[in-house]
Design a protein around this motif. Structure first.
Motif, PDB file in Angstrom:
ATOM      1  N   ASP A   1      36.303 -22.954  14.271  1.00 46.30           N
ATOM      2  CA  ASP A   1      36.534 -23.300  15.239  1.00 46.30           C
ATOM      3  C   ASP A   1      35.517 -24.677  15.768  1.00 46.30           C
ATOM      4  O   ASP A   1      33.834 -24.313  15.948  1.00 46.30           O
ATOM      5  CB  ASP A   1      36.293 -22.497  16.334  1.00 46.30           C
ATOM      6  CG  ASP A   1      36.237 -22.589  17.807  1.00 46.30           C
ATOM      7  OD1 ASP A   1      36.759 -24.113  18.005  1.00 46.30           O
ATOM      8  OD2 ASP A   1      35.482 -21.863  19.230  1.00 46.30           O
ATOM      9  N   PHE A   2      35.463 -25.785  15.259  1.00 45.05           N
ATOM     10  CA  PHE A   2      35.048 -27.226  15.684  1.00 45.05           C
ATOM     11  C   PHE A   2      34.375 -27.125  17.226  1.00 45.05           C
ATOM     12  O   PHE A   2      35.258 -27.304  17.925  1.00 45.05           O
ATOM     13  CB  PHE A   2      35.235 -27.970  14.708  1.00 45.05           C
ATOM     14  CG  PHE A   2      35.558 -28.239  13.384  1.00 45.05           C
ATOM     15  CD1 PHE A   2      34.626 -28.639  12.419  1.00 45.05           C
ATOM     16  CD2 PHE A   2      36.601 -27.898  12.926  1.00 45.05           C
ATOM     17  CE1 PHE A   2      34.085 -28.675  11.278  1.00 45.05           C
ATOM     18  CE2 PHE A   2      36.491 -27.734  11.272  1.00 45.05           C
ATOM     19  CZ  PHE A   2      35.335 -28.288  10.507  1.00 45.05           C
ATOM     20  N   SER A   3      33.143 -27.520  16.952  1.00 48.61           N
ATOM     21  CA  SER A   3      33.044 -27.996  17.762  1.00 48.61           C
ATOM     22  C   SER A   3      32.305 -29.378  18.695  1.00 48.61           C
ATOM     23  O   SER A   3      32.678 -30.085  19.282  1.00 48.61           O
ATOM     24  CB  SER A   3      31.307 -28.099  18.653  1.00 48.61           C
ATOM     25  OG  SER A   3      30.183 -28.199  17.706  1.00 48.61           O
ATOM     26  N   SER A   4      32.894 -30.074  17.654  1.00 49.83           N
ATOM     27  CA  SER A   4      32.957 -31.402  17.015  1.00 49.83           C
ATOM     28  C   SER A   4      34.203 -32.237  17.084  1.00 49.83           C
ATOM     29  O   SER A   4      34.525 -31.446  16.257  1.00 49.83           O
ATOM     30  CB  SER A   4      32.138 -31.888  16.513  1.00 49.83           C
ATOM     31  OG  SER A   4      32.392 -33.818  16.417  1.00 49.83           O
ATOM     32  N   ASP A   5      34.577 -32.972  17.735  1.00 50.70           N
ATOM     33  CA  ASP A   5      36.138 -33.899  17.838  1.00 50.70           C
ATOM     34  C   ASP A   5      36.360 -34.887  16.820  1.00 50.70           C
ATOM     35  O   ASP A   5      37.794 -35.215  16.388  1.00 50.70           O
ATOM     36  CB  ASP A   5      35.827 -34.323  19.239  1.00 50.70           C
ATOM     37  CG  ASP A   5      35.640 -36.133  19.487  1.00 50.70           C
ATOM     38  OD1 ASP A   5      34.405 -35.612  18.998  1.00 50.70           O
ATOM     39  OD2 ASP A   5      36.072 -36.087  20.148  1.00 50.70           O
TER      40      ASP A   5
END
Length: 321
Positions: A240-244
């Protein structure tokens, strides 16, 4: 992340190629200048002109003519100098119109693709004609990316044009993908091609890892390598990445995506992701091999973050008024 890395790799290759061309031209200019300087005293003597030192002294005392319309107060302010990166890429995109330069760039890009896709090409066991056709499809996509990324990074594109160029690149990528799937004419081979492309960055990381193990006399087998690739791909897909910046596919190269905060978020994400990969890889590797893998993952993370920071520097001019 793969899309951004691919575009930046293209830009860096272009910059390196363009820098070499500038180096060659600079050497030629220096040689020509030296020849002219050697001929200067003789030409001046033939024309009865003053010696260079006398001409310079006279130029300081002679009043300089001004155009009739000259008004000091109306001179516009000197614009801020264009960033070197944008200027170089813009100039490179212009010289790409030269057929000889374009041919040289295509040869360079084809050699790069041959290295990147060597394992896949060998695994498919193409005939010479099939291999050439497959490479032609990859080259069509690559050169479209080169030309489009040069436009994106040239500094002149506004937000709407950047979005349009990104959409055009996405559509062309999808077209080539469809052509490749039709050419392969096999679901298993098409799936292998998709997996290979999905794990290009991971393969780059593992290439350094495998080389270090071979040097130490502790090589891993092809099955272990495949298992590691699978672990890396699955962990990245589930994370689950917090950066696109990690989104794939994502052709958005707008300056806002490359903010310091977004890059810092990705750095934190990648540290966590690589820790998970290392933890799962413990069952496949001994302590020495695991340490080499962790070192390789760290090197890949630093390389990708360095590319993103370079992108932030390249694109920051687009967000300035």
């Amino acid at each position: 992340m793969k899309t951004v890395t691919a575009l930046l790799t293209i830009a860096l290759a272009a910059l390196g190629f363009f820098a070499f061309k500038l180096y060659q031209e600079q050497n030629a200019l220096h040689t020509r200048l030296a020849e002219l300087e050697a001929q200067l005293p003789e030409k001046l003597a033939q024309q009865g002109s003053p010696a260079p030192s006398e001409a310079i002294a006279e130029s300081h005392t002679r009043p300089r003519p001004q155009p009739a319309h000259f008004q000091a107060e109306t001179i516009p302010a000197t614009p801020v100098e264009e960033r070197a990166e944008g200027r170089i890429i813009r100039d490179f995109s212009k010289i790409m119109d030269n057929p000889q330069v374009n041919e040289m760039m295509q040869a360079s890009q084809r050699a790069t693709l041959e290295v990147m896709y060597k394992d896949l090409l060998d695994a498919f066991e193409f005939t010479p004609e099939e291999r050439i056709h497959f490479m032609d499809l990859l080259m069509a996509r690559q050169m479209f990316r080169v030309e489009t990324s040069m436009k994106m990074m040239g500094g002149a594109s506004g937000a709407e044009e950047m979005k349009l160029l990104g959409q055009e690149m996405k559509e062309y990528d999808e077209l080539v993908k469809s052509e490749i799937e039709t050419f392969l004419n096999d679901d298993k081979d098409a799936g292998e091609f998709a997996f290979y492309e999905k794990t290009l960055a991971e393969r780059m990381s593992l290439s350094g890892f495998k080389k270090s193990l071979q040097t130490a006399g502790r090589p891993i087998g092809s099955e272990t390598e495949r298992s590691l690739l699978q672990i890396m791909a699955e962990q990245k897909s589930a994370f689950d990445f917090s950066s696109d910046l990690a989104e794939e596919p994502n052709y958005d190269l707008s300056p806002d995506r490359f903010s310091p905060e977004n890059i810092e978020n990705l750095e934190s994400d990648m540290q966590s992701l690589h820790a998970l990969i290392a933890e799962e890889a413990e069952s496949l590797l001994d302590n020495e091999q695991l340490a080499a893998l962790i070192q390789s993952l760290e090197a890949m993370r630093e390389m990708q973050l360095s590319q993103l920071r370079m992108a932030a520097n390249m694109f920051s001019q687009k967000s300035q008024p």
